[in-house]
Design a protein around this motif. Structure first.
Motif, PDB file in Angstrom:
ATOM      1  N   ARG A  15      23.968 -26.527   9.784  1.00  0.00           N
ATOM      2  CA  ARG A  15      25.717 -25.612  10.438  1.00  0.00           C
ATOM      3  C   ARG A  15      25.111 -24.728   9.183  1.00  0.00           C
ATOM      4  O   ARG A  15      26.293 -24.177   9.426  1.00  0.00           O
ATOM      5  N   ALA A  16      24.033 -24.751   8.677  1.00  0.00           N
ATOM      6  CA  ALA A  16      23.924 -23.148   8.310  1.00  0.00           C
ATOM      7  C   ALA A  16      23.574 -22.436   8.846  1.00  0.00           C
ATOM      8  O   ALA A  16      24.104 -20.958   8.432  1.00  0.00           O
ATOM      9  N   TYR A  17      23.242 -22.015  10.047  1.00  0.00           N
ATOM     10  CA  TYR A  17      23.602 -21.361  11.106  1.00  0.00           C
ATOM     11  C   TYR A  17      24.703 -21.290  11.741  1.00  0.00           C
ATOM     12  O   TYR A  17      24.679 -19.910  12.380  1.00  0.00           O
ATOM     13  N   LEU A  18      25.987 -22.128  11.657  1.00  0.00           N
ATOM     14  CA  LEU A  18      27.105 -22.005  12.346  1.00  0.00           C
ATOM     15  C   LEU A  18      27.889 -21.069  11.868  1.00  0.00           C
ATOM     16  O   LEU A  18      27.729 -20.956  10.594  1.00  0.00           O
ATOM     17  N   PRO A  19      28.501 -19.994  12.518  1.00  0.00           N
ATOM     18  CA  PRO A  19      29.700 -19.631  11.780  1.00  0.00           C
ATOM     19  C   PRO A  19      30.440 -20.109  11.258  1.00  0.00           C
ATOM     20  O   PRO A  19      31.042 -22.062  11.294  1.00  0.00           O
ATOM     21  N   PRO A  20      31.347 -20.437   9.858  1.00  0.00           N
ATOM     22  CA  PRO A  20      31.980 -21.286   8.993  1.00  0.00           C
ATOM     23  C   PRO A  20      33.182 -22.369  10.007  1.00  0.00           C
ATOM     24  O   PRO A  20      33.497 -22.880   9.257  1.00  0.00           O
ATOM     25  N   HIS A  21      33.315 -21.121  10.917  1.00  0.00           N
ATOM     26  CA  HIS A  21      35.094 -21.805  11.834  1.00  0.00           C
ATOM     27  C   HIS A  21      34.964 -22.567  12.492  1.00  0.00           C
ATOM     28  O   HIS A  21      35.897 -23.776  12.290  1.00  0.00           O
TER      29      HIS A  21
END
Length: 129
Positions: A15-21
């Motif tokens: 999740r740290a690498y995923l875009p927030p949306h």
């Protein structure tokens, strides 16, 4: 228990690498050198996820210290509780009378006939006044 802890740790890193949306719409199911599976809650979020995974695959693999295979994205709609049933609507005698009066005063014969048929449902669906 160790497997669940490992998956939670990997999920935080992922999740740290995923875009927030995307955070509320994807779930990491498996991540190791043999398989990488992510669930999205709709096809539109799955498409956005595929674009994001393409950009983070190499960096995430370096962070984890393993070569990541091509990701598999599956659409798995979230579980929603069943909708509560609405109470059945009934036509009261008072409203049936209003429909009959309106039917008499409407110049369109087809509309008048439809209103009369609708008014007849008051006796069948409820005995309330």
């Amino acid at each position: 228990m160790a497997r669940a802890d490992r998956l939670n740790r990997l999920n935080r890193i992922f999740r740290a690498y995923l875009p927030p949306h995307l955070h509320d719409h994807v779930v990491l199911v498996r991540l190791d050198q043999d398989d990488w599976t992510v669930h999205a809650d709709s096809s539109s979020w799955a498409t956005r996820l595929r674009y994001a995974l393409h950009n983070i695959r190499e960096t995430l693999g370096q962070q984890l210290g393993i070569p990541l295979p091509k990701p598999r994205v599956r659409v798995v709609p979230p579980d929603f509780p069943p909708r509560p049933r609405r109470p059945r609507l009934t036509l009261t005698q008072r409203n049936a009378k209003l429909l009959e009066v309106t039917a008499r005063n409407v110049p369109d014969p087809r509309l008048s006939a439809a209103l009369r048929r609708l008014a007849q449902h008051a006796g069948a669906s409820s005995g309330a006044a």
